[in-house]
Design an enzyme around this catalytic site. Structure first.
Site, mmCIF file in Angstrom:
data_model
loop_
_atom_site.group_PDB
_atom_site.id
_atom_site.type_symbol
_atom_site.label_atom_id
_atom_site.label_comp_id
_atom_site.label_asym_id
_atom_site.label_seq_id
_atom_site.Cartn_x
_atom_site.Cartn_y
_atom_site.Cartn_z
ATOM 1 N N TYR A 31 -67.626 -40.389 -22.379
ATOM 2 C CA TYR A 31 -67.219 -41.415 -23.334
ATOM 3 C C TYR A 31 -65.770 -41.800 -23.137
ATOM 4 C CZ TYR A 31 -64.650 -38.062 -26.294
ATOM 5 O OH TYR A 31 -63.747 -37.146 -26.768
ATOM 6 N N LYS A 145 -64.214 -36.515 -19.455
ATOM 7 C CA LYS A 145 -64.297 -36.816 -20.891
ATOM 8 C C LYS A 145 -65.768 -36.777 -21.314
ATOM 9 C CE LYS A 145 -61.955 -39.751 -24.305
ATOM 10 N NZ LYS A 145 -61.486 -38.662 -25.153
ATOM 11 N N GLU A 177 -54.186 -28.092 -24.340
ATOM 12 C CA GLU A 177 -54.060 -29.356 -25.078
ATOM 13 C C GLU A 177 -54.542 -29.137 -26.495
ATOM 14 O OE1 GLU A 177 -56.693 -32.377 -23.440
ATOM 15 O OE2 GLU A 177 -58.170 -30.855 -22.926
ATOM 16 N N LEU A 201 -57.627 -32.946 -20.471
ATOM 17 C CA LEU A 201 -57.973 -34.348 -20.274
ATOM 18 C C LEU A 201 -56.724 -35.113 -19.837
ATOM 19 C CD1 LEU A 201 -60.397 -36.352 -20.802
ATOM 20 C CD2 LEU A 201 -59.068 -37.071 -22.783
HETATM 21 N N1 PDD Z 1 -59.764 -37.891 -27.858
HETATM 22 N N2 PDD Z 1 -57.460 -34.326 -25.077
HETATM 23 C C1 PDD Z 1 -58.650 -34.336 -25.696
HETATM 24 C C2 PDD Z 1 -59.493 -33.114 -25.647
HETATM 25 C C3 PDD Z 1 -59.087 -35.507 -26.375
HETATM 26 O O1 PDD Z 1 -60.279 -35.522 -26.971
HETATM 27 C C4 PDD Z 1 -58.237 -36.637 -26.415
HETATM 28 C C5 PDD Z 1 -58.615 -37.911 -27.103
HETATM 29 C C6 PDD Z 1 -56.991 -36.576 -25.756
HETATM 30 C C7 PDD Z 1 -56.047 -37.750 -25.717
HETATM 31 O O2 PDD Z 1 -56.462 -38.682 -24.747
HETATM 32 P P1 PDD Z 1 -56.163 -40.244 -24.896
HETATM 33 O O3 PDD Z 1 -54.700 -40.379 -25.039
HETATM 34 O O4 PDD Z 1 -56.676 -40.826 -23.639
HETATM 35 O O5 PDD Z 1 -56.876 -40.745 -26.125
HETATM 36 C C8 PDD Z 1 -56.641 -35.408 -25.085
HETATM 37 C C9 PDD Z 1 -60.344 -39.086 -28.427
HETATM 38 C C10 PDD Z 1 -59.386 -39.983 -29.124
HETATM 39 C C11 PDD Z 1 -61.553 -38.695 -29.258
HETATM 40 O O6 PDD Z 1 -62.276 -37.819 -28.800
HETATM 41 O O7 PDD Z 1 -61.801 -39.306 -30.303
#
Ligand code: PDD
Length: 289
Positions: A31, A145, A177, A201
């Site tokens: 996703y 992801k 993270e 990620l």
């Molecule tokens: N999640 N690390 C993890 C495990 C995440 O699920 C997310 C973001 C990030 C930040 O990545 P980005 O800056 O590309 O949004 C880091 C999204 C927002 C979610 O699962 O809703």
């Protein structure tokens, strides 16, 4: 509200997915969450590139909507007018009789929906969140992801049950993270975030912040952050597409940096927002300081 499913825009109650969908049975899908401000996507190309890498990582052939992803996602935004919003886009391997190995010839299921984004308040007292630390119990390819987020779900839930908002994950004595965010630690004028690799990620917001800070002449390092460095940090921030850049007020119940405030975060948020506005072609107003 209208969602997108396999070529059609539908009310959510009319969007039907087979119970044999492998996203449902195995979490066999990936996703993206893509933010939009003022009706325009922010860093759409970067999100679509990561989507391509996630799909390749689990060997789902990338669906190619006839009009292209950007136009398709724009049409979804147009059908769901409102303020700042994010698009959730999920692709699973599709429906097939249950068998762990890949089915022959399944058609990937493509689903997308829109949710509101609440902009980060520039006042740290309003923007800040409490966090806890937890062991990172996820698999070895956190750079993909994947929708299989059970370990992240359990970590976030544990945070919420202790009155916090985010869980910061530790593996082998270093920070990986957040359960749904990337992590930054500030010591003096130096900002550090864990390096890319299979353990985290590659957050789009993380990379944009690193590039923006470096572009503004900051000392911003991609280097391991030990548990000790996390606990002794003057400031801790988390980043994500839905939360931008948020300061952590308490870690495991202790005030971060002895509770001296978030002066570096406030400057960083200004740098981040000005860079964002420039990249989106929005004229600088000087409002985000
Ligand atoms: N999640 N690390 C993890 C495990 C995440 O699920 C997310 C973001 C990030 C930040 O990545 P980005 O800056 O590309 O949004 C880091 C999204 C927002 C979610 O699962 O809703």
């Amino acid at each position: 509200m209208l969602v997108y499913l396999n070529g059609a825009f539908l009310p959510p109650g009319e969007a039907c997915i087979s119970p044999l969908d492998r996203g449902f049975l195995f979490g066999d899908g990936v996703y993206e969450v893509i933010p939009s401000y003022g009706g325009a996507f922010f860093l759409l190309d970067e999100h679509l590139e990561r989507l391509g890498r996630s799909l390749a990582g689990i060997r789902i052939p990338e669906p190619r909507p006839e009009e292209g992803w950007p136009r398709l996602l724009e049409r979804l935004l147009e059908r769901n007018p409102g303020g700042d919003r994010s698009v959730y886009l999920q692709i699973s391997r599709g429906a097939a009789p249950r068998d762990h190995a890949f089915p022959a010839g399944a058609t990937p299921t493509v689903f997308a929906m829109v949710s509101p984004i609440v902009p980060t308040r520039p006042d740290p007292a309003e923007a800040g969140i409490a966090a806890i630390t937890l062991p990172d119990q996820r698999w070895g390819r956190c750079d993909i992801k994947s929708v299989a987020l059970l370990a992240n779900v359990l970590a976030r839930q544990q945070a919420v049950e202790t009155g916090a908002v985010e869980a910061i994950l530790l593996r082998d004595g270093v920070v990986t993270e957040g359960a749904a965010s990337n992590v930054f630690a500030v010591h003096g004028d130096s900002v550090s975030t864990p390096p890319l690799g299979h353990a985290i990620l590659p957050g789009i917001t993380r990379q944009f912040l690193v590039d923006s800070l470096r572009g503004a002449g900051w000392d911003c390092r991609e280097a391991p952050v030990s548990e000790e460095a996390l606990r002794s940090a003057d400031e801790i921030w988390v980043t994500s597409s839905t939360r931008e850049l948020v300061p952590v007020t308490t870690l495991d119940g202790h005030p971060v940096g002895g509770g001296r405030g978030y002066p570096v975060w406030q400057r960083a948020l200004g740098v981040f927002r000005r860079a964002r506005d420039r990249s989106m072609g929005i004229r600088e107003t000087g409002a985000a300081q």
